[in-house]
Design an enzyme around this catalytic site. Structure first.
Site, short mmCIF file in Angstrom:
data_model
loop_
_atom_site.label_atom_id
_atom_site.label_comp_id
_atom_site.label_asym_id
_atom_site.label_seq_id
_atom_site.Cartn_x
_atom_site.Cartn_y
_atom_site.Cartn_z
N GLY A 49 -13.51 46.37 50.39
CA GLY A 49 -14.39 45.26 50.72
C GLY A 49 -13.91 44.62 52.00
CD GLN A 54 -11.21 40.30 54.96
OE1 GLN A 54 -12.15 40.78 54.35
NE2 GLN A 54 -9.96 40.69 54.74
CB CYS A 110 -6.25 40.46 51.14
SG CYS A 110 -7.46 39.73 52.26
CG LEU A 111 -8.59 45.18 54.51
CD1 LEU A 111 -9.87 45.60 55.23
CD2 LEU A 111 -7.64 46.35 54.37
CG HIS A 152 -10.54 39.61 47.22
ND1 HIS A 152 -9.17 39.67 47.03
CD2 HIS A 152 -10.72 39.76 48.56
CE1 HIS A 152 -8.57 39.84 48.20
NE2 HIS A 152 -9.49 39.91 49.15
CD GLU A 153 -13.90 41.65 50.11
OE1 GLU A 153 -14.02 41.06 51.20
OE2 GLU A 153 -12.88 42.28 49.80
CG HIS A 156 -12.24 36.99 52.51
ND1 HIS A 156 -11.06 36.56 53.06
CD2 HIS A 156 -11.96 38.14 51.85
CE1 HIS A 156 -10.09 37.43 52.75
NE2 HIS A 156 -10.61 38.38 52.01
ZN ZN Z 1 -9.51 39.93 51.28
#
Ligand code: ZN
Length: 186
Positions: A49, A54, A110-111, A152-153, A156
């Site tokens: 995701g 991000q 998480c990225l 989670h997404e 953001h």
């Molecule tokens: Zn994330």
């Protein structure tokens, strides 16, 4: 098509509430290019995701991979246990409703928080009203891991990172140590 730089925890954009996308904007070449860049970046980073903030774009759009073992997709093949596969969806201007307050926990990554894993408990059922990539209103109900990935997404888009939800800080770990010492916990 372009892989964009993923910004990391500490960058102020990750802490902003992202702006809603105007429906007429969705069909523009600029918006299509943004979404394509998000796909390219997610693939490059091997994420499941990614949210626009991000890549330093403070707009309410996220790409979310929903695992196939979800009741929402009863016909999806449940083949290889290691890689059950994902349906990938683009979610714009989402409104999330908790449909089941019962909590379940996963070790999240998480990225934007590279190299770490943390144990987070979240509600196991959610409903999301959103606009899809064609500009149409959609609703999806999710449970289990799919609900976690979605929450989670969508966090953001509200300036929230998973680390904010780690209640027991002893369950925040580097990935290698997670694999060595915590992989069997859940
Ligand atoms: Zn994330």
């Amino acid at each position: 098509m372009a892989v964009r730089e993923v910004i990391r925890m500490g960058h102020p954009t990750l802490r902003l509430k992202a702006k809603e996308v105007a429906r007429e904007e969705i069909q523009t070449p600029e918006f299509k290019a943004l979404v394509q860049d998000m796909f390219d970046t997610m693939a490059e980073e091997e994420g499941i995701g990614i949210a626009a903030p991000q890549i330093n774009v403070s707009k309410q759009v996220a790409i979310v991979g929903i695992p196939h073992d979800n009741p929402r997709y009863p016909d999806a093949p449940e083949n290889e246990e290691e890689d059950p596969g994902f349906d990938v969806m683009v979610v714009i201007n989402p409104k999330i409703t908790i449909t089941n307050q019962e909590q379940s926990g996963f070790w999240e990554g998480c990225l934007s928080v590279p190299g770490l894993r943390g144990y987070v408990e979240r509600p196991i059922g959610v409903k999301v009203d959103y606009i899809d990539i064609d500009g149409k209103d959609q609703t999806i109900e999710l449970s289990g891991f799919g609900a976690t990935v979605m929450q989670h997404e969508l966090d953001h888009l509200n300036g929230i990172l998973y680390v904010d939800h780690v209640k027991d800080i002893t369950k925040l770990s580097y990935t290698e140590e997670y694999m060595e010492f915590h992989d069997d916990e859940s």
